[in-house]
Design a protein around this motif. Sequence first.
Motif, short mmCIF file in Angstrom:
data_model
loop_
_atom_site.label_atom_id
_atom_site.label_comp_id
_atom_site.label_asym_id
_atom_site.label_seq_id
_atom_site.Cartn_x
_atom_site.Cartn_y
_atom_site.Cartn_z
N ALA A 159 0.82 -1.21 0.00
CA ALA A 159 0.00 0.00 0.00
C ALA A 159 0.86 1.27 0.00
O ALA A 159 0.38 2.34 -0.37
CB ALA A 159 -0.94 -0.02 1.20
N ASP A 160 2.13 1.15 0.38
CA ASP A 160 3.00 2.34 0.40
C ASP A 160 3.34 2.84 -1.01
O ASP A 160 3.95 3.90 -1.17
CB ASP A 160 4.29 2.06 1.19
N GLN A 161 2.96 2.07 -2.04
CA GLN A 161 3.18 2.42 -3.46
C GLN A 161 4.66 2.50 -3.80
O GLN A 161 5.05 3.14 -4.78
CB GLN A 161 2.47 3.71 -3.83
N VAL A 162 5.48 1.89 -2.97
CA VAL A 162 6.93 1.92 -3.18
C VAL A 162 7.50 0.50 -3.24
O VAL A 162 8.30 0.17 -4.11
CB VAL A 162 7.64 2.69 -2.04
N THR A 163 7.04 -0.35 -2.34
CA THR A 163 7.64 -1.67 -2.17
C THR A 163 6.99 -2.69 -3.10
O THR A 163 5.77 -2.88 -3.07
CB THR A 163 7.48 -2.14 -0.72
N ILE A 164 7.82 -3.34 -3.90
CA ILE A 164 7.34 -4.42 -4.76
C ILE A 164 7.56 -5.73 -4.03
O ILE A 164 8.68 -6.04 -3.63
CB ILE A 164 8.09 -4.41 -6.11
N THR A 165 6.48 -6.50 -3.84
CA THR A 165 6.59 -7.74 -3.08
C THR A 165 6.71 -8.96 -3.99
O THR A 165 7.12 -10.03 -3.56
CB THR A 165 5.37 -7.93 -2.16
N ARG A 166 6.31 -8.79 -5.25
CA ARG A 166 6.39 -9.90 -6.20
C ARG A 166 6.40 -9.30 -7.61
O ARG A 166 5.79 -8.25 -7.82
CB ARG A 166 5.16 -10.79 -6.01
N GLN A 167 7.06 -9.97 -8.53
CA GLN A 167 7.09 -9.42 -9.89
C GLN A 167 7.27 -10.50 -10.94
O GLN A 167 7.84 -11.56 -10.67
CB GLN A 167 8.22 -8.41 -10.03
N GLU A 168 6.74 -10.24 -12.11
CA GLU A 168 6.96 -11.08 -13.29
C GLU A 168 7.21 -10.12 -14.44
O GLU A 168 6.50 -9.13 -14.57
CB GLU A 168 5.70 -11.89 -13.64
N LEU A 169 8.22 -10.42 -15.24
CA LEU A 169 8.52 -9.53 -16.36
C LEU A 169 9.13 -10.38 -17.46
O LEU A 169 10.03 -11.18 -17.21
CB LEU A 169 9.53 -8.47 -15.90
N ARG A 170 8.62 -10.22 -18.68
CA ARG A 170 9.16 -11.04 -19.78
C ARG A 170 9.02 -10.30 -21.10
O ARG A 170 8.16 -9.42 -21.25
CB ARG A 170 8.45 -12.39 -19.86
N GLU A 171 9.88 -10.69 -22.03
CA GLU A 171 9.80 -10.15 -23.38
C GLU A 171 8.71 -10.90 -24.13
O GLU A 171 8.51 -12.10 -23.91
CB GLU A 171 11.15 -10.35 -24.09
N VAL A 172 8.00 -10.21 -24.99
CA VAL A 172 6.99 -10.87 -25.84
C VAL A 172 7.25 -10.47 -27.30
O VAL A 172 7.82 -9.42 -27.58
CB VAL A 172 5.54 -10.47 -25.45
N ASP A 173 6.80 -11.34 -28.21
CA ASP A 173 6.99 -11.06 -29.63
C ASP A 173 6.05 -9.95 -30.10
O ASP A 173 6.38 -9.17 -30.98
CB ASP A 173 6.70 -12.32 -30.46
N SER A 174 4.86 -9.94 -29.52
CA SER A 174 3.84 -9.03 -30.01
C SER A 174 2.91 -8.61 -28.87
O SER A 174 2.69 -9.37 -27.93
CB SER A 174 3.03 -9.73 -31.09
N LEU A 175 2.35 -7.42 -29.01
CA LEU A 175 1.36 -6.97 -28.04
C LEU A 175 -0.01 -6.85 -28.70
O LEU A 175 -0.92 -6.25 -28.17
CB LEU A 175 1.79 -5.61 -27.46
N GLU A 176 -0.11 -7.44 -29.90
CA GLU A 176 -1.42 -7.48 -30.59
C GLU A 176 -2.08 -8.79 -30.21
O GLU A 176 -1.53 -9.85 -30.46
CB GLU A 176 -1.22 -7.42 -32.11
N PHE A 177 -3.24 -8.70 -29.62
CA PHE A 177 -3.93 -9.93 -29.20
C PHE A 177 -5.21 -10.12 -30.00
O PHE A 177 -5.79 -9.18 -30.48
CB PHE A 177 -4.25 -9.87 -27.71
#
Length: 177
Positions: A159-177
Amino acid sequence: MDSRSVAKHVEDPEYVARPHKLYTLVFPVDTATSKVLLGMKKRGFGKDKLNGFGGKVEPHETIEQGAVRELQEESGLTATHIKKIGLLFFYFENDPVTMEVHVYQSDRYDGRPMETDEMRPEWFGVHEMPFERMWADDSLWWPYALENKRFVGRFWFKADQVTITRQELREVDSLEF
Ligand SMILES: Nc1[nH]c(=O)nc2c1ncn2[C@H]1C[C@H](O)[C@@H](COP(=O)(O)OP(=O)(O)OP(=O)(O)O)O1
């Protein structure tokens, strides 16, 4: 679920079932000088942080229209070309609503940056980003933008809008769905 949301293509079922609010985030880039325009948010959500320009997508518009409109309202620039570079989902502790943020770069625009009620604009070198004054996730996905890679990220914030408790990040080929 908002029919413009792309959550069902990228999230797991537990999260797809949550309400999603759509947002845009646009980074104007000056390719000649390798600078990016950020704005110091003067009010509302993310106040005192530097960020791209964006906001909520209105019910009557497409996400891209919302991106162009918010950029214009907040920076004075009128984009003649934008490209989607990323998709971010933010989950805040104690908030049942997912923020679904569609991220764009614009390297063609008319007008000059001007300070507005919401944002104070300033140019930064693309390799000298002021991450300590930005949202905590930005330093994680900005390298993808620099390498011209498309990305999808999911970040769980306290809730402090600062602390990230978990994350997922990946490259994708396309953002057209
Ligand atoms: N963790 C995060 N990292 C990031 O880079 N941008 C984020 C972010 N969380 C939110 N944003 C961006 C998305 C969007 O462009 C902006 C929030 O939208 P708004 O400025 O519209 O919010 P406000 O509550 O101020 O809305 P208004 O009152 O309608 O202006 O912040």
